[in-house]
Design a protein around this motif. Structure first.
Motif, PDB file in Angstrom:
ATOM      1  N   GLY A  40      -5.963   8.236   5.382  1.00 19.11           N
ATOM      2  CA  GLY A  40      -5.192   8.530   6.485  1.00 19.11           C
ATOM      3  C   GLY A  40      -5.613   9.689   7.023  1.00 19.11           C
ATOM      4  O   GLY A  40      -6.607  10.109   7.136  1.00 19.11           O
ATOM      5  N   ARG A  73      -1.580   4.838   8.939  1.00 19.66           N
ATOM      6  CA  ARG A  73      -1.698   5.436   7.774  1.00 19.66           C
ATOM      7  C   ARG A  73      -1.658   6.956   7.695  1.00 19.66           C
ATOM      8  O   ARG A  73      -2.048   7.638   7.100  1.00 19.66           O
ATOM      9  N   ALA A  98       3.175   7.188   9.504  1.00 15.20           N
ATOM     10  CA  ALA A  98       3.672   6.334   8.530  1.00 15.20           C
ATOM     11  C   ALA A  98       4.655   6.895   7.621  1.00 15.20           C
ATOM     12  O   ALA A  98       5.550   6.167   7.061  1.00 15.20           O
ATOM     13  N   VAL A 217       2.642   3.814   2.549  1.00 15.25           N
ATOM     14  CA  VAL A 217       1.404   3.907   3.363  1.00 15.25           C
ATOM     15  C   VAL A 217       0.456   2.762   2.896  1.00 15.25           C
ATOM     16  O   VAL A 217       0.101   2.687   1.953  1.00 15.25           O
TER      17      VAL A 217
END
Length: 226
Positions: A40, A73, A98, A217
């Motif tokens: 992410g 994410r 997220a 996530v």
């Protein structure tokens, strides 16, 4: 900074120096590793400064706009003053993140000024202004003023013996968010201060971070089924 951790982990971090006397994370010259995060964008943030997280917010939005950050994410993460910035980002752009993780964060600037240890007793004077003249500004710049906007799942970690940022700041924030029905996990490490000294605490933080993000996530498509 990009670093692979094992086969499935990638951390993307904007690492800046801390401002509250704690360890806000590694730099390129060393330090303890960041918690392993499924791909992410992990922004390890510092503050509070005049921009109050605008650079980090711009970085997150640029990551999404340029295609190397996944909007599903993105995680805001920080410690100490960086934890404050992470909380402010979660409140200012609640639909961008997220999840969020804040370790021993500054939640209430006015409370910090009243209770922090002698070494940083005047910390907020140069950043915000003298009290009581700027009490309203202290409150306006604090995560407590915008906590009601936080909707992403949040992990709060704090040491019970923190003399810089009282552990009650995280406790109180967790209570406020739970009362609103927000997904918040709060853990207090007995005997720890402003940052972790025990290897067991460091290991536990990594485990909690991994567990928290695995639940909140979504994994990368490439990791699914592994």
């Amino acid at each position: 900074m990009h670093r692979r951790i094992g086969m499935l982990w990638l951390v993307v971090a904007a690492v800046l120096s801390g401002a509250c006397g704690g360890d806000d994370g590694p730099t390129q010259t060393g330090g303890a590793p960041e918690p392993p995060i499924r791909l992410g964008a992990i922004f390890n943030m510092t503050g509070p400064n005049a921009t109050l997280g605008q650079e980090e917010l711009a970085g997150a939005e640029a990551a999404v706009a340029n295609g190397w950050g996944d909007a599903r994410r993105l995680v805001a993460m920080g410690a100490s003053a960086g934890g404050m910035t992470a909380l402010l980002l979660l409140a200012r752009r609640p639909h961008l993140w997220a999840a969020g993780i804040a370790a021993y964060p500054v939640v209430d600037l006015e409370g910090l000024a009243a209770a922090t240890h002698r070494f940083e007793a005047h910390y907020t004077v140069g950043l915000v202004g003298p009290l009581p003249e700027t009490a309203a500004l202290h409150r306006a710049r604090s995560p407590t003023a915008v906590a009601h906007h936080i909707s992403a799942p949040l992990l709060l970690l704090h040491g019970s013996d923190d003399e810089v940022v009282p552990a009650a700041q995280s406790r109180d924030l967790a209570s406020v968010l739970r009362a609103r029905g927000a997904a918040v996990e709060h853990h207090e490490y007995e005997g720890e201060g402003h940052g972790w000294r025990s290897p067991a605490t460091v290991a536990d933080e990594l485990d909690r971070t991994d567990s928290f993000l695995s639940r909140h996530v979504p994994p990368r498509p490439a990791d699914m089924g592994r």
